[in-house]
Design an enzyme around this catalytic site. Structure first.
Site, short mmCIF file in Angstrom:
data_model
loop_
_atom_site.label_atom_id
_atom_site.label_comp_id
_atom_site.label_asym_id
_atom_site.label_seq_id
_atom_site.Cartn_x
_atom_site.Cartn_y
_atom_site.Cartn_z
N THR A 1 0.85 -1.19 0.00
CA THR A 1 0.00 0.00 0.00
C THR A 1 0.88 1.25 0.00
O THR A 1 0.69 2.17 -0.81
CB THR A 1 -0.92 0.00 1.24
OG1 THR A 1 -1.75 -1.17 1.16
CG2 THR A 1 -1.80 1.23 1.30
N ALA B 1 5.68 -8.87 1.18
CA ALA B 1 6.18 -10.18 1.62
C ALA B 1 5.08 -11.14 2.06
O ALA B 1 5.17 -12.34 1.83
CB ALA B 1 7.17 -9.99 2.77
N CYS C 1 -10.52 -7.11 2.24
CA CYS C 1 -11.00 -5.92 2.95
C CYS C 1 -12.48 -5.67 2.71
O CYS C 1 -13.01 -4.65 3.11
CB CYS C 1 -10.16 -4.71 2.56
SG CYS C 1 -9.65 -4.72 0.86
C1 PLP Z 1 -3.10 -6.33 -5.54
C2 PLP Z 1 -2.79 -5.80 -4.18
N1 PLP Z 1 -2.21 -4.59 -4.05
C3 PLP Z 1 -1.88 -4.08 -2.86
C4 PLP Z 1 -2.16 -4.76 -1.70
C5 PLP Z 1 -1.79 -4.16 -0.38
O1 PLP Z 1 -0.66 -4.80 0.15
P1 PLP Z 1 -0.19 -4.57 1.66
O2 PLP Z 1 -1.03 -5.45 2.50
O3 PLP Z 1 1.25 -5.01 1.66
O4 PLP Z 1 -0.31 -3.12 1.96
C6 PLP Z 1 -2.76 -6.03 -1.78
C7 PLP Z 1 -3.13 -6.77 -0.53
O5 PLP Z 1 -4.29 -6.99 -0.25
C8 PLP Z 1 -3.09 -6.55 -3.05
O6 PLP Z 1 -3.67 -7.75 -3.18
#
Ligand code: PLP
Length: 374
Positions: A71, A199, A326
């Site tokens: 994110t 990760a 989410c």
């Molecule tokens: C395609 C995608 N992008 C971004 C994210 C966000 O990742 P993080 O949990 O490392 O912030 C996710 C995780 O749900 C994802 O599946």
């Protein structure tokens, strides 16, 4: 036995990854900014982790920056290129992860850029014609299109998109969260400006990710503070996390083709068994050969059980999600499924597999679904 089929949300951490991380909590706990031996030990651990990631992606270690996850990395790519590289237009799609969509919307709402959405077909496949049309009509563009969709499994031909971006002098960012660890990346061959990884999607720990920033792009930080990560991200580094990320990526790259083809076989078996359920539909492009090896999205038959579907599966000790991790599982909660016009009176289940799933688990899941939708 509890069955975990939600690996696109997060994956269990490999034992070897935990072992690699442990010393950095216990004995080698120093702060890499300290000049004493504890600090130097931590510094060398994070720089080795960076080298490992860079080697696996075939780029320079100076192009890898550790972040708190994907994110933050997505935020950095978009916001950094708007503020530092004079980007005026962001070209993206309505089915991107919110880490991209909400960042682009924030930049648009605050008058920094204009968002352009590429056209998608009914399966959510990006129209390259539409992309090229938007590229031709605008200058100062950043294209942000995800490599693999976490909800419906669609995959993008990044080489084609990269070719179009270079042709029209646009920058390219891709959210590669669902493909890093499943597919090889060679950043000498793939011309891309930014890509990101997390990760916990490839059997590493949560709270650590990275961004690759092609050395031709000099962007500024979004988190201001100390000079960590070569002034790109203030804050004491997550050493154990970076070590775990690098080890997890190394493991993912060992026999990657074999592991991917095993996943593809398991997915095909699962699909064949799901087809036994009458009136079930598959969402997006997850049936195609060119889709993520671990994601299947289905719309369940119309049935009263749909109201409490994920809850019912949870009672049966099966962990799955609706659209994405989410969302609550309600179709209305998923912008991706809404963008595809998925019927609201059906249930939606996203099954996502990992190397730890078995045929027995699939059979057990099918038996439960058959019972619920009788
Ligand atoms: C395609 C995608 N992008 C971004 C994210 C966000 O990742 P993080 O949990 O490392 O912030 C996710 C995780 O749900 C994802 O599946």
């Amino acid at each position: 036995m509890h069955i975990y089929l939600d690996n696109a949300a997060t994956t269990p951490v490999d034992k070897e990854v935990i072992e690699a991380m442990l010393p950095y909590f216990e004995t080698a706990f120093g702060n890499p900014s300290s000049i004493h031996s504890h600090g130097r030990q931590a510094r060398s651990a994070i720089e080795n982790a960076r080298k490992t990631v860079a080697k696996l992606l075939n780029c320079s270690p100076s192009e890898i920056f550790f972040t708190s996850g994907a994110t933050e990395a997505d935020n950095l790519a978009l916001t950094g290129s708007v503020f530092s590289l004079d980007i005026k237009n962001i070209i993206t799609s309505s089915i991107e992860h919110h880490a991209v969509l909400h960042t682009a919307e924030w930049l648009d709402n605050n008058g920094f850029v204009k968002i352009h959405l590429v056209e998608l077909n009914k399966k959510g496949i990006v129209s390259l014609k539409s992309l090229e049309k938007i590229l031709a009509a605008n200058s100062g563009c950043l294209v942000s299109l995800m490599h693999g969709n976490n909800e419906i499994g669609n995959m993008l031909d990044l080489h084609e998109v990269s070719f179009l971006c270079k042709k029209h002098n646009a920058l390219l960012h891709s959210d590669t969260v669902q493909t890093i660890g499943h597919f090889p990346f060679d950043l000498q061959k793939l011309k891309i400006d930014f890509l990101v990884g997390s990760a916990h999607k490839f059997h590493g720990p949560k709270g650590i990710g990275f961004i690759y920033i092609n050395s031709e792009n000099k962007i500024g930080p979004i988190i201001h503070g100390g000079s960590q990560e070569r002034n790109m991200r203030g804050g004491t580094e997550n050493i154990a996390g970076a070590v775990g990320l690098a080890r997890a990526l190394e493991i993912a790259n060992q026999d990657m083709e074999v592991k991917r083809s095993e996943l593809v076989s398991l997915k095909s078996y699962f699909i064949a068994r799901l087809k036994e359920i009458v009136n079930l539909e598959f969402n997006g492009d997850c049936l195609s050969q060119n889709s993520l090896p671990h994601v299947i999205s289905i719309s369940t038959p119309k049935h009263e059980v749909n109201e409490m579907l994920l809850f019912n599966l949870d009672i049966e000790k099966i962990s799955v999600s609706g659209g994405s991790a989410c969302t609550s599982g309600a179709v209305a909660g998923s912008h991706v499924l809404n963008a595809l016009g998925i019927e609201e009176d059906r249930g939606v289940i996203r099954f996502s597999l990992s190397k730890y799933n078995t045929v027995q688990e699939i059979d057990q899941t099918i038996a439960v679904l058959q019972r619920l939708f009788k």
